[in-house]
Scaffold this active site. Sequence first.
Site, mmCIF file in Angstrom:
data_model
loop_
_atom_site.group_PDB
_atom_site.id
_atom_site.type_symbol
_atom_site.label_atom_id
_atom_site.label_comp_id
_atom_site.label_asym_id
_atom_site.label_seq_id
_atom_site.Cartn_x
_atom_site.Cartn_y
_atom_site.Cartn_z
ATOM 1 N N GLU A 89 0.818 -1.215 0.000
ATOM 2 C CA GLU A 89 0.000 0.000 0.000
ATOM 3 C C GLU A 89 0.857 1.274 0.000
ATOM 4 O O GLU A 89 0.611 2.200 -0.756
ATOM 5 C CB GLU A 89 -0.897 -0.035 1.256
ATOM 6 N N ASP A 90 1.894 1.293 0.837
ATOM 7 C CA ASP A 90 2.600 2.545 1.094
ATOM 8 C C ASP A 90 3.993 2.657 0.485
ATOM 9 O O ASP A 90 4.611 3.707 0.577
ATOM 10 C CB ASP A 90 2.752 2.762 2.618
#
Length: 738
Positions: A89-90
């Site tokens: 996700e990051d």
Amino acid sequence: MGYSAEDEALIKEKWDDLLLSCTKICKNDEDWNFIKRAFFLAKEAHEGVRRRSGEPYLLHPIAVAKIVIEEIGLGVKSVVAALLHDVVEDTEYTVEDMERIFGAKIASMVDGLTKMSGVFNADTSEQAEYFRKVLLTLSDDVRVILIKIADRLHNMRTLGSMPLNKQIKITGETIYLFAPLAYRLGLYSIKSELEDLCMKYRFPQQYAEISQKLQESEATRQEFINKFNAPIIAALNRDNINYEISGRVKSIYSIWSKMQRKQIPFEEIYDLFAIRIVFNPLPFPSEKTQCWQIYSTITDIYTPKPDRLRDWISMPKANGYEALHSTVMGPDGVWVEVQIRTQRMEEIAERGFAAHWKYKKATFSQDEDEFDKWLKQIRAALNSPTENAVDFLDNFKLSLYTSEIVVFTPKGESRKMPYGATALDFAYDIHSKIGNSAISAKINHKLEPITTQINSGDQIEIITAETTHPKPEWLEVVTTAKAKQAIKNFLKRERQNNIERGQQMLEEQMKALNINLSGRVLRKIIPIYESNNKDELYSKIGAGIISLDNLDKILKSNSRNKLLKFWTLFIPKKEGDEAEENTTNDELSESKQSETPQQFVIAECCKPIPGDKVVGYRDPATNNIIVHKANCDELNRLASQFGKNIVKDEIKWSQHKAMSYLVTVELRGLDRLGLLLDLAKVVSGDFSINIREINIHSHDGIFEGGISLYVKDAESLQAVMDRLRKIKGIETVKRTIS
Ligand code: MN
């Protein structure tokens, strides 16, 4: 870029602590290396990044992994996935990288987790649709949801560093979806903690009050528990039972919910705590028999309340919960709940799903496929093309809390209903026609209001009348999706009919006055009649809420007083605005209005009045700000789906002195001569309050009814309600949505 030595030390401390927890689950070097590789990759990927609170980001995945082991009881793969849950996700890493490094299983778990955060970060009305898709992973691998719950739990524990609007969005999602989901998966303590945390951020003052009262009463409570337990301890020791006995205090949130539901003060909650006996059963006789033996021992000491016996062993709850609950008369005439369970049942109750599976492998018990049944239902619902995503989500939420009761028709036919269902749900379950015309119910041959909650074993006959129709407040009474949908459909049809009738009535009246019903005229009268748009105006006329008797006067007058209502009620509180807060004259409010052409509209679902704590929600269709009560269910639903529309600033009531608001107060109690007179005295005599409608009926010595009255604000309403409660015979006084 990187972390300071201090940060590194902190990371090392938390990581060492996690490793300690891992000794429970790691069986060989392979397991240890798997987890270590995940840690080093996460450390490298999140290097230098910080959370909003300022601490190194890595502490978050470490904390989630720890929850996954200690509080949910999952194994090595789940810990690896938890450590990696925010990596895709990051950071630059992809799902393909995960597959290459950690294998297909971990990759698909991380992928599921990434998609889930995508859902909750999505600033889109399609959130519900995404959520539905992601829930499909629930039937593939429930661990993904469990890790997501751990992730949410840690985010809730650290919510303090988030801005207010984020807090409302996140708590809305949590109370609407995650707490029910945790409950459904059997994670009782996580569910309670999530609820408590939501309350702490949304209602800090009430939270602090209850927690203080709990502390103050702690010593007295402990003394009572000791006194209560003493003879039980003696008896269990005599019988050579290997057990632990403890007193469990209700969570702050559940105390508060009960205070709200029953509208009673803290001091009147008598089931603040329960006594729990957890024992190590002998191999013979069965666990169930041994639970009943303990029950028998206890009821030799204290008298049980017959209608409060719950046998969750013969029929476990849908989430797998097993225990024997009984309420007995303790010393000093106080009812005390006693829970009896084995260590196995205790572990299932605490750890839920994960423990459930562990025991499932070992034992053969028919009741244990309840969970499979539920998963099957979810899959079927997910694949059903007819349901739209938002409805699906609502129904899904309803199904989360479901555990079943069995009731009977007058002819003895059995029907399964969810726990908490009312006679009205039952009526709709038989047929929507019966539901739509239900007026009351005979439960076990006794006449009861249609709103009565039904219990397992009840035999129910629905009394119908041609003349009655569903009312909006019924939506608050029913719990099944089927009944909710049928009522909504009826109300929608009725509203459409009212709109048509209202338009016709207004047109005729205008014609009689010889005035052309132009857009300009409409724009003038819509706010005067406290409506937000044409349809609302028509439907209020059609329903008889608005009378057109003084239409000509209104058209002639130039008064804009009433018109001010919608844009002067609330002014978002801005910094540096303090000075203006006390001045609430009309001119000020009006000049504000021209700067910000923002309409504030009172939410129909919860109808807040001045003094209630409120939260604003920007309706994307009209750009109006809909003002909800802070604890409104609908608001939580909206927050969980369209969180970005929550208004950032705190909303305060500003000018409200001139207006009155219609509220309905529901009453119930024992009927007696002169009661009505006493009621009327309180509401009109003592408070000079304007009553619109009193609706009281009595049966079998019980009277029930509602008073619709105009009040200035929540404070004066509270004063009236307090007085009503003091009338002899009155048992409950509740504010309802009118
Ligand atoms: Mn996370």
